[in-house]
Design a protein around this motif. Structure first.
Motif, short mmCIF file in Angstrom:
data_model
loop_
_atom_site.label_atom_id
_atom_site.label_comp_id
_atom_site.label_asym_id
_atom_site.label_seq_id
_atom_site.Cartn_x
_atom_site.Cartn_y
_atom_site.Cartn_z
N SER A 31 0.83 -1.20 0.00
CA SER A 31 0.00 0.00 0.00
C SER A 31 0.87 1.26 0.00
O SER A 31 0.37 2.35 -0.26
N GLN A 32 2.15 1.12 0.27
CA GLN A 32 3.07 2.26 0.27
C GLN A 32 3.48 2.66 -1.16
O GLN A 32 3.97 3.76 -1.38
N HIS A 33 3.31 1.76 -2.11
CA HIS A 33 3.64 2.02 -3.52
C HIS A 33 2.39 1.67 -4.32
O HIS A 33 2.06 0.48 -4.47
N SER A 34 1.69 2.69 -4.79
CA SER A 34 0.39 2.41 -5.40
C SER A 34 -0.05 3.48 -6.38
O SER A 34 0.48 4.59 -6.40
N LEU A 35 -1.03 3.11 -7.17
CA LEU A 35 -1.78 4.04 -8.02
C LEU A 35 -3.23 3.95 -7.55
O LEU A 35 -3.79 2.87 -7.51
N ASP A 50 -15.71 12.58 -13.25
CA ASP A 50 -14.37 13.18 -13.29
C ASP A 50 -13.40 12.19 -12.65
O ASP A 50 -13.69 11.61 -11.60
N TYR A 51 -12.24 12.03 -13.29
CA TYR A 51 -11.25 11.07 -12.81
C TYR A 51 -9.94 11.76 -12.50
O TYR A 51 -9.53 12.70 -13.19
N SER A 52 -9.29 11.28 -11.45
CA SER A 52 -7.92 11.70 -11.14
C SER A 52 -7.18 10.49 -10.60
O SER A 52 -7.78 9.48 -10.24
N LEU A 53 -5.87 10.60 -10.58
CA LEU A 53 -5.02 9.49 -10.19
C LEU A 53 -4.01 9.98 -9.16
O LEU A 53 -3.39 11.03 -9.34
N VAL A 54 -3.85 9.22 -8.09
CA VAL A 54 -2.82 9.52 -7.10
C VAL A 54 -1.71 8.49 -7.26
O VAL A 54 -1.94 7.29 -7.11
N ALA A 55 -0.51 8.99 -7.60
CA ALA A 55 0.68 8.15 -7.68
C ALA A 55 1.40 8.29 -6.35
O ALA A 55 1.63 9.40 -5.87
N ALA A 56 1.75 7.15 -5.73
CA ALA A 56 2.40 7.21 -4.41
C ALA A 56 3.49 6.16 -4.29
O ALA A 56 3.33 5.03 -4.74
N ASP A 60 8.59 8.64 0.07
CA ASP A 60 9.30 9.56 -0.81
C ASP A 60 8.41 10.52 -1.59
O ASP A 60 8.78 11.68 -1.78
N CYS A 61 7.27 10.04 -2.10
CA CYS A 61 6.46 10.94 -2.92
C CYS A 61 5.01 10.50 -2.98
O CYS A 61 4.68 9.34 -2.78
N MET A 62 4.17 11.49 -3.28
CA MET A 62 2.75 11.27 -3.54
C MET A 62 2.24 12.50 -4.27
O MET A 62 2.53 13.63 -3.88
N ARG A 63 1.49 12.27 -5.34
CA ARG A 63 0.97 13.40 -6.11
C ARG A 63 -0.31 12.99 -6.82
O ARG A 63 -0.44 11.89 -7.32
N ARG A 100 8.66 7.12 -9.48
CA ARG A 100 10.00 7.38 -8.91
C ARG A 100 9.98 8.69 -8.13
O ARG A 100 10.44 8.76 -7.01
N THR A 101 9.43 9.75 -8.77
CA THR A 101 9.30 11.06 -8.11
C THR A 101 7.83 11.46 -7.95
O THR A 101 7.54 12.43 -7.28
N CYS A 102 6.94 10.75 -8.63
CA CYS A 102 5.49 11.01 -8.66
C CYS A 102 5.15 12.33 -9.36
O CYS A 102 4.00 12.75 -9.33
N GLN A 103 6.12 12.98 -9.98
CA GLN A 103 5.88 14.26 -10.66
C GLN A 103 5.47 14.06 -12.12
O GLN A 103 4.69 14.83 -12.64
N GLY A 104 6.04 13.04 -12.77
CA GLY A 104 5.80 12.86 -14.20
C GLY A 104 4.42 12.34 -14.51
O GLY A 104 3.99 11.31 -13.99
#
Length: 144
Positions: A31-35, A50-56, A60-63, A100-104
């Motif tokens: 659960s620490q590495h997920s979409l 409406d859809y959105s995605l959380v990359a985590a 280190d990162c979540m966006r 990796r950074t959750c920014q892309g």
């Protein structure tokens, strides 16, 4: 009693009609590495959501990334081309996201040269609930 006092009671069902559902694809079972796909439908009669995605990849990162509107019953396929990149296919639309950074995050105009990688699973509505259904391992061919 005035009629104005009853107006909120008539509007209450409309306010309760909003649907905010989430489903997660846990990468490598963590659960620490997920979409996580978020689906918001303002009114039950709408045919879109409406859809959105959380990359985590915690800690280190979540966006959160906006995918935009789509069919309320849309399926979103998740592919793994490698290197912590993930391709999401929603009908004819495709997106790439990385953890990796959750920014892309970007919309793709075509299938990447290296293909999409193996199918990991599908976000879909099942019995009125958003869920992630993992692809059978070994049976998931790469899409080119």
């Amino acid at each position: 009693m005035s009629r104005k006092m009853f107006l909120p009671l008539f509007l209450l069902p409309l306010l309760a009609a909003c649907s905010d559902q989430r489903a997660a694809f846990e990468i490598d079972g963590s659960s620490q590495h997920s979409l996580t796909l978020i689906r918001v439908q303002n009114f039950f009669w709408q045919k879109t959501a409406d859809y959105s995605l959380v990359a985590a990849r915690m800690p280190d990162c979540m966006r959160r990334h906006d995918i935009g509107p789509g069919n309320a019953d849309t399926r979103i396929e998740v592919y793994a081309p490698g290197n912590d990149a993930w391709i999401l296919k929603q009908g004819q639309r495709m997106f790439v996201v990385e953890t990796r950074t959750c920014q892309g995050f970007a919309r793709l105009d075509q299938v990447p040269d290296g293909g999409t990688g193996p199918l990991q699973g599908v976000f879909q509505m099942r019995a009125g609930n958003l869920s992630f259904v993992a692809a059978p391992q070994g049976d998931a061919p790469a899409t080119n």
